[in-house]
Design an enzyme around this catalytic site. Structure first.
Site, mmCIF file in Angstrom:
data_model
loop_
_atom_site.group_PDB
_atom_site.id
_atom_site.type_symbol
_atom_site.label_atom_id
_atom_site.label_comp_id
_atom_site.label_asym_id
_atom_site.label_seq_id
_atom_site.Cartn_x
_atom_site.Cartn_y
_atom_site.Cartn_z
ATOM 1 N N ILE A 261 0.853 -1.195 0.000
ATOM 2 C CA ILE A 261 0.000 0.000 0.000
ATOM 3 C C ILE A 261 0.889 1.245 0.000
ATOM 4 C CG2 ILE A 261 -1.820 1.250 1.220
ATOM 5 C CD1 ILE A 261 -2.681 -1.392 2.462
ATOM 6 N N ASN A 268 -1.443 6.180 8.630
ATOM 7 C CA ASN A 268 -1.407 5.952 10.073
ATOM 8 C C ASN A 268 -1.163 7.245 10.836
ATOM 9 O OD1 ASN A 268 -2.013 3.257 10.564
ATOM 10 N ND2 ASN A 268 0.078 2.557 10.219
ATOM 11 N N ASP A 277 -5.821 0.223 10.275
ATOM 12 C CA ASP A 277 -6.273 -1.166 10.183
ATOM 13 C C ASP A 277 -7.460 -1.286 9.233
ATOM 14 O OD1 ASP A 277 -4.328 -1.937 11.937
ATOM 15 O OD2 ASP A 277 -5.643 -2.118 13.675
ATOM 16 N N ARG A 292 -9.159 -16.000 -7.074
ATOM 17 C CA ARG A 292 -9.838 -17.291 -7.157
ATOM 18 C C ARG A 292 -9.832 -17.986 -5.795
ATOM 19 N NH1 ARG A 292 -5.800 -19.438 -11.633
ATOM 20 N NH2 ARG A 292 -4.467 -18.733 -9.912
ATOM 21 N N TYR A 294 -8.825 -20.807 -4.944
ATOM 22 C CA TYR A 294 -7.651 -21.616 -4.640
ATOM 23 C C TYR A 294 -6.345 -20.822 -4.673
ATOM 24 C CZ TYR A 294 -7.725 -21.908 -9.781
ATOM 25 O OH TYR A 294 -7.784 -21.613 -11.121
ATOM 26 N N GLU A 303 2.119 -3.345 5.802
ATOM 27 C CA GLU A 303 1.208 -3.094 4.690
ATOM 28 C C GLU A 303 1.615 -3.855 3.430
ATOM 29 O OE1 GLU A 303 4.377 0.169 4.452
ATOM 30 O OE2 GLU A 303 3.432 -1.132 5.935
ATOM 31 N N ARG A 323 -5.628 -5.412 -12.705
ATOM 32 C CA ARG A 323 -7.023 -5.294 -12.288
ATOM 33 C C ARG A 323 -7.120 -4.998 -10.795
ATOM 34 N NH1 ARG A 323 -9.863 -10.607 -13.653
ATOM 35 N NH2 ARG A 323 -11.657 -9.528 -12.712
#
Length: 392
Positions: A261, A268, A277, A292, A294, A303, A323
């Site tokens: 991130i 923070n 959080d 997916r 799996y 982060e 994406r």
């Protein structure tokens, strides 16, 4: 073994069930199903205790058989309620109370008062229904990791149901058996023996179910990040080694992303750790929507996150990374009074034939992540094994 001794042994097994499961509840106070099962043991203790008294002192009809039968059914209902509570289902204790009241009240019917055989013909089908309901819950909800732990109690209930069915058939097809309350005929002592076995083994079966779930919860605590629900760093190596070896053995694709991130320290510092959080959970929840079932998701630290993608080739991994980046960028999160647009930088790498360890894939993905951050953040970068390239 004569009927008197058998009832004493069954009373002892009932007491042990009550004491053992109550003691386990004291050690594991969150497992309230143990209270239901302890109460079941107490009901069976009352049933057999009152029956033992019959051998020494004549008891009025309202005590034996009325109270003994009511307590007996209450015990089986308590086993069912404990199983339901174990799986987080509504217990419906009103059903158990209604059954006990019905059993006590039905003794006022002259046909029921007439003989022990009549009472058994009425009560056996109801007992089979309660056992069938217990089996149904154990089979339906005792899936996956809990299946094996639930199997002993399920088998016990099934065997108990089958012996009830057999005894019902014998009772219905035989001539008058001249049964007496607490009689010593094999037909009756076999039923007492069945409940003795049920209580003796059922205590261990119930304890096994509780211990198994605690084991799974402990395992989850040691391998799962409590904030995001993703696997933690401790679990990463074990899973990654397994997937790397499987990929190398089957020559299948294996993709890996490292996601960070952007400017998380600033979040923070500006909004505090509680909102920080919330930002972490927002990102992980958003990612999970596109991944997916799996795929393996890990919180690597702070982060930074790692996503392992079995069966994902170069193109699929790059497209998915982009994406994820776009979706996170386009879905702001509320922090304090503000709507904040978060962005992420992502490093992507694939397993190559020359790789000897999954750590080599991680190193390339980490280098790609560094490249994405150095290039201005909110980027996806890919390391093809030779050089870095920017996807977006």
């Amino acid at each position: 073994m004569d009927a008197y001794t058998l009832h004493i042994a069954t009373a002892f097994a009932s007491a042990m069930m009550t004491i053992s499961l109550l003691g386990l509840f004291i050690a594991s106070p969150r497992e309230y199903s143990l209270l239901d099962w302890s109460f079941a043991g107490l009901c069976f203790l009352a049933t057999n205790g009152l029956t033992v008294l019959v051998f020494h002192f004549p008891q009025p009809f309202w005590v034996a058989p009325v109270l003994t039968n009511a307590f007996y059914f209450a015990g089986h209902c308590a086993v069912l309620m404990g199983v339901r509570r174990y799986f987080g289902l509504k217990t419906h204790w009103q059903f158990g109370v209604a059954v006990a009241i019905f059993i006590a009240a039905v003794h006022a019917v002259p046909w029921v008062q007439a003989s022990v055989a009549n009472r058994l013909l009425l009560f056996f089908p109801l007992l089979m229904l309660i056992s069938g309901l217990t089996i149904s819950v154990l089979w339906r909800y005792g899936a996956r990791e809990l299946r094996l732990a639930c199997m002993p109690l399920l088998v016990l209930e099934l065997l108990f149901l089958l012996q009830l069915l057999l005894r019902t058939l014998i009772l219905g097809t035989s001539a008058e058996m001249n049964l007496t309350y607490a009689g010593s005929q094999f037909f009756q002592t076999s039923g007492t023996l069945a409940i003795f076995v049920f209580l003796s083994l059922g205590t261990m079966a119930c304890a096994t179910m509780v211990i198994r779930r605690q084991e799974l919860e402990l395992r989850q605590l040691t391998t799962t990040d409590p904030l995001t629900g993703w696997f933690n760093r401790r679990a990463l190596n074990d899973i990654a080694v397994r997937e790397f070896e499987r990929s190398a053995r089957t020559s299948s694709e294996l993709g890996l992303m490292v996601l960070d991130i952007d400017h998380f320290k600033k979040i923070n510092d500006t909004y505090g750790h509680v909102d920080g959080d919330a930002a972490l959970k927002h990102v992980t929840n958003t990612c999970a929507l596109l991944l997916r079932g799996y795929d393996y998701l890990f919180r690597f630290g702070g982060e930074e996150f790692v996503i392992l993608l079995p069966g994902s080739d170069d193109e699929c991994t790059r497209k998915l990374a982009n994406r994820l980046r776009v979706k996170i960028q386009n879905e702001p999160v509320t922090l304090g009074q503000d709507r904040v647009n978060l962005t992420v930088s992502i490093g992507v790498a694939q397993r190559r034939e020359r790789d000897q360890s999954w750590l080599q894939i991680l190193e390339r993905a980490d280098s790609a992540l560094y490249h994405a951050k150095q290039s201005g953040r909110d980027r996806v970068a890919f390391h093809n094994g030779l050089e870095l390239s920017q996807v977006s």
